[in-house]
Design a protein around this motif. Structure first.
Motif, mmCIF file in Angstrom:
data_model
loop_
_atom_site.group_PDB
_atom_site.id
_atom_site.type_symbol
_atom_site.label_atom_id
_atom_site.label_comp_id
_atom_site.label_asym_id
_atom_site.label_seq_id
_atom_site.Cartn_x
_atom_site.Cartn_y
_atom_site.Cartn_z
ATOM 1 N N LEU A 86 -117.593 69.829 1.157
ATOM 2 C CA LEU A 86 -117.316 70.211 -0.226
ATOM 3 C C LEU A 86 -118.248 71.332 -0.666
ATOM 4 O O LEU A 86 -117.847 72.236 -1.391
ATOM 5 C CB LEU A 86 -117.483 69.002 -1.157
ATOM 6 N N ARG A 87 -119.483 71.296 -0.193
ATOM 7 C CA ARG A 87 -120.432 72.356 -0.547
ATOM 8 C C ARG A 87 -119.989 73.702 0.019
ATOM 9 O O ARG A 87 -120.093 74.738 -0.633
ATOM 10 C CB ARG A 87 -121.835 72.008 -0.045
ATOM 11 N N THR A 88 -119.478 73.712 1.266
ATOM 12 C CA THR A 88 -119.036 74.973 1.871
ATOM 13 C C THR A 88 -117.830 75.531 1.144
ATOM 14 O O THR A 88 -117.587 76.735 1.171
ATOM 15 C CB THR A 88 -118.692 74.796 3.361
ATOM 16 N N LEU A 89 -117.054 74.654 0.502
ATOM 17 C CA LEU A 89 -115.888 75.105 -0.247
ATOM 18 C C LEU A 89 -116.264 75.590 -1.641
ATOM 19 O O LEU A 89 -115.430 76.073 -2.371
ATOM 20 C CB LEU A 89 -114.873 73.955 -0.378
ATOM 21 N N ASP A 90 -117.548 75.428 -1.998
ATOM 22 C CA ASP A 90 -118.041 75.816 -3.317
ATOM 23 C C ASP A 90 -117.221 75.157 -4.409
ATOM 24 O O ASP A 90 -116.843 75.784 -5.396
ATOM 25 C CB ASP A 90 -118.018 77.339 -3.469
ATOM 26 N N ASN A 91 -116.916 73.874 -4.185
ATOM 27 C CA ASN A 91 -116.112 73.141 -5.167
ATOM 28 C C ASN A 91 -116.981 72.751 -6.357
ATOM 29 O O ASN A 91 -118.109 72.290 -6.182
ATOM 30 C CB ASN A 91 -115.520 71.890 -4.507
ATOM 31 N N PRO A 92 -116.487 72.934 -7.573
ATOM 32 C CA PRO A 92 -117.311 72.665 -8.750
ATOM 33 C C PRO A 92 -117.519 71.186 -9.061
ATOM 34 O O PRO A 92 -118.331 70.846 -9.919
ATOM 35 C CB PRO A 92 -116.529 73.344 -9.878
ATOM 36 N N ALA A 93 -116.790 70.290 -8.409
ATOM 37 C CA ALA A 93 -116.919 68.865 -8.715
ATOM 38 C C ALA A 93 -118.330 68.366 -8.399
ATOM 39 O O ALA A 93 -118.913 68.707 -7.376
ATOM 40 C CB ALA A 93 -115.889 68.058 -7.921
ATOM 41 N N LYS A 94 -118.870 67.540 -9.284
ATOM 42 C CA LYS A 94 -120.148 66.890 -9.040
ATOM 43 C C LYS A 94 -119.872 65.592 -8.279
ATOM 44 O O LYS A 94 -118.925 64.880 -8.597
ATOM 45 C CB LYS A 94 -120.851 66.566 -10.361
ATOM 46 N N VAL A 95 -120.698 65.289 -7.283
ATOM 47 C CA VAL A 95 -120.491 64.086 -6.484
ATOM 48 C C VAL A 95 -121.576 63.062 -6.799
ATOM 49 O O VAL A 95 -122.769 63.331 -6.648
ATOM 50 C CB VAL A 95 -120.490 64.396 -4.977
ATOM 51 N N LEU A 96 -121.141 61.884 -7.241
ATOM 52 C CA LEU A 96 -122.037 60.760 -7.491
ATOM 53 C C LEU A 96 -121.808 59.739 -6.383
ATOM 54 O O LEU A 96 -120.722 59.171 -6.272
ATOM 55 C CB LEU A 96 -121.754 60.139 -8.860
ATOM 56 N N VAL A 97 -122.801 59.551 -5.536
ATOM 57 C CA VAL A 97 -122.689 58.583 -4.451
ATOM 58 C C VAL A 97 -122.830 57.176 -5.034
ATOM 59 O O VAL A 97 -123.783 56.885 -5.758
ATOM 60 C CB VAL A 97 -123.771 58.832 -3.382
ATOM 61 N N VAL A 98 -121.861 56.322 -4.719
ATOM 62 C CA VAL A 98 -121.893 54.920 -5.148
ATOM 63 C C VAL A 98 -121.746 54.077 -3.888
ATOM 64 O O VAL A 98 -120.669 54.019 -3.296
ATOM 65 C CB VAL A 98 -120.754 54.597 -6.135
ATOM 66 N N THR A 99 -122.841 53.455 -3.454
ATOM 67 C CA THR A 99 -122.838 52.816 -2.151
ATOM 68 C C THR A 99 -123.694 51.564 -2.150
ATOM 69 O O THR A 99 -124.506 51.346 -3.058
ATOM 70 C CB THR A 99 -123.342 53.802 -1.080
ATOM 71 N N SER A 100 -123.515 50.760 -1.121
ATOM 72 C CA SER A 100 -124.348 49.563 -0.951
ATOM 73 C C SER A 100 -125.478 49.819 0.027
ATOM 74 O O SER A 100 -126.312 48.943 0.271
ATOM 75 C CB SER A 100 -123.494 48.389 -0.452
ATOM 76 N N PHE A 101 -125.542 51.019 0.612
ATOM 77 C CA PHE A 101 -126.555 51.330 1.615
ATOM 78 C C PHE A 101 -127.797 51.904 0.957
ATOM 79 O O PHE A 101 -127.735 52.902 0.241
ATOM 80 C CB PHE A 101 -126.001 52.300 2.653
ATOM 81 N N THR A 102 -128.941 51.265 1.227
ATOM 82 C CA THR A 102 -130.186 51.655 0.579
ATOM 83 C C THR A 102 -131.198 52.264 1.538
ATOM 84 O O THR A 102 -132.275 52.674 1.112
ATOM 85 C CB THR A 102 -130.843 50.428 -0.084
ATOM 86 N N GLU A 103 -130.858 52.341 2.824
ATOM 87 C CA GLU A 103 -131.829 52.844 3.786
ATOM 88 C C GLU A 103 -132.148 54.317 3.540
ATOM 89 O O GLU A 103 -131.281 55.107 3.205
ATOM 90 C CB GLU A 103 -131.308 52.693 5.224
ATOM 91 N N GLN A 104 -133.413 54.678 3.746
ATOM 92 C CA GLN A 104 -133.841 56.059 3.560
ATOM 93 C C GLN A 104 -133.050 57.008 4.447
ATOM 94 O O GLN A 104 -132.734 58.127 4.042
ATOM 95 C CB GLN A 104 -135.335 56.171 3.865
ATOM 96 N N ARG A 105 -132.685 56.559 5.656
ATOM 97 C CA ARG A 105 -131.963 57.436 6.571
ATOM 98 C C ARG A 105 -130.547 57.731 6.068
ATOM 99 O O ARG A 105 -129.885 58.647 6.561
ATOM 100 C CB ARG A 105 -131.900 56.820 7.969
ATOM 101 N N THR A 106 -130.074 56.975 5.087
ATOM 102 C CA THR A 106 -128.781 57.244 4.464
ATOM 103 C C THR A 106 -128.950 58.007 3.159
ATOM 104 O O THR A 106 -128.211 58.941 2.863
ATOM 105 C CB THR A 106 -128.027 55.934 4.190
ATOM 106 N N VAL A 107 -129.949 57.610 2.374
ATOM 107 C CA VAL A 107 -130.180 58.225 1.063
ATOM 108 C C VAL A 107 -130.495 59.710 1.186
ATOM 109 O O VAL A 107 -129.863 60.562 0.544
ATOM 110 C CB VAL A 107 -131.336 57.507 0.331
ATOM 111 N N VAL A 108 -131.475 60.033 2.019
ATOM 112 C CA VAL A 108 -131.974 61.400 2.081
ATOM 113 C C VAL A 108 -130.901 62.392 2.541
ATOM 114 O O VAL A 108 -130.707 63.432 1.903
ATOM 115 C CB VAL A 108 -133.239 61.476 2.958
ATOM 116 N N PRO A 109 -130.156 62.113 3.642
ATOM 117 C CA PRO A 109 -129.115 63.063 4.037
ATOM 118 C C PRO A 109 -128.056 63.284 2.961
ATOM 119 O O PRO A 109 -127.554 64.400 2.804
ATOM 120 C CB PRO A 109 -128.511 62.416 5.291
#
Length: 227
Positions: A86-109
């Motif tokens: 989505l970033r490469t498409l320069d799409n104006p939509a804002k993305v809010l991640v809603v997830t059950s995964f709390t690990e740093q290796r998931t959050v940071v990327p």
């Protein structure tokens, strides 16, 4: 395949058009629950659903939502790869991640891939509606433990010396970014045009070697600037 479209006319509020939201999650029951709650909000309209990242990208291009609620772990294309594309498409939509995964290796990327916010699925429904409004307004939205995960990643990266390259005005803008202000709010606070603020933000990201406002806000907090 998930339903990309929604029938009916576009909803409007007393203050203008409702916030258009796309739901991207591989669990139909989660999408149904989110839709049920969000559709009773006067200023939020669910315009479509998708069950994986690839469908989410297609639906985003087709429906042009304001905010995408994106899960991370999905079959096929996951949420992080969808964010990158989505970033490469320069799409104006804002993305809010809603997830059950709390690990740093998931959050940071996810944050580095361009998420405007990151919340957990057990978030209070009213808080979720507030999060949607917040990212739509241009704010960076992170639950405290998420911000902590990203800041801990930055600990070993140094970079404080890069702050000395900022002009006084850029430092003021960075402080307001750290306070969660949108470009419009920064423009009002500093009596500048939004175009000028955007230029300052671009210069800040370049000088600090950061990818987006989320990283800029966290860099500022890490180095005692702003919030």
């Amino acid at each position: 395949m998930a339903d990309h479209t929604r029938g009916g006319t576009e909803r409007a509020t007393g203050e203008g058009r409702a916030i258009r939201v796309l739901l991207v999650d591989d669990h139909q029951v989660v999408r149904r629950g989110l839709r049920t709650f969000l559709e009773v909000q006067d200023d939020i309209e669910v315009v479509g659903e998708a069950s994986d990242g690839a469908e989410g990208i297609a639906a985003t291009e087709q429906l042009r939502p304001d905010v995408v609620l994106m899960d991370i772990k999905m079959p096929g294309m996951d949420g992080i790869e969808a964010l990158r594309q989505l970033r490469t498409l320069d799409n104006p939509a804002k993305v809010l991640v809603v997830t059950s995964f709390t690990e740093q290796r998931t959050v940071v990327p996810a944050l580095r891939a361009g998420a405007a916010g990151y919340v957990y699925k057990d978030i209070d429904p009213d808080a979720l509606a507030g999060a949607i409004r917040s990212v739509h307004a241009g704010h960076v939205l992170l639950q405290p433990e998420v911000a902590g995960a990203l800041l801990s990643q930055e600990d070993g990266n140094g970079g404080q010396g890069r702050g000395s390259s900022l002009t006084e005005r850029e430092g003021e803008v960075l402080g307001l970014i750290a306070d969660g202000r949108s470009n419009r709010e920064i423009a009002r606070a500093l009596v500048l045009s939004e175009k000028t603020v955007k230029t300052h933000v671009s210069n800040i990201l370049m000088k600090l070697d950061l990818a987006d406002r989320t990283q800029a806000a966290l860099w500022a907090v890490r180095h005692g600037i702003g919030a």
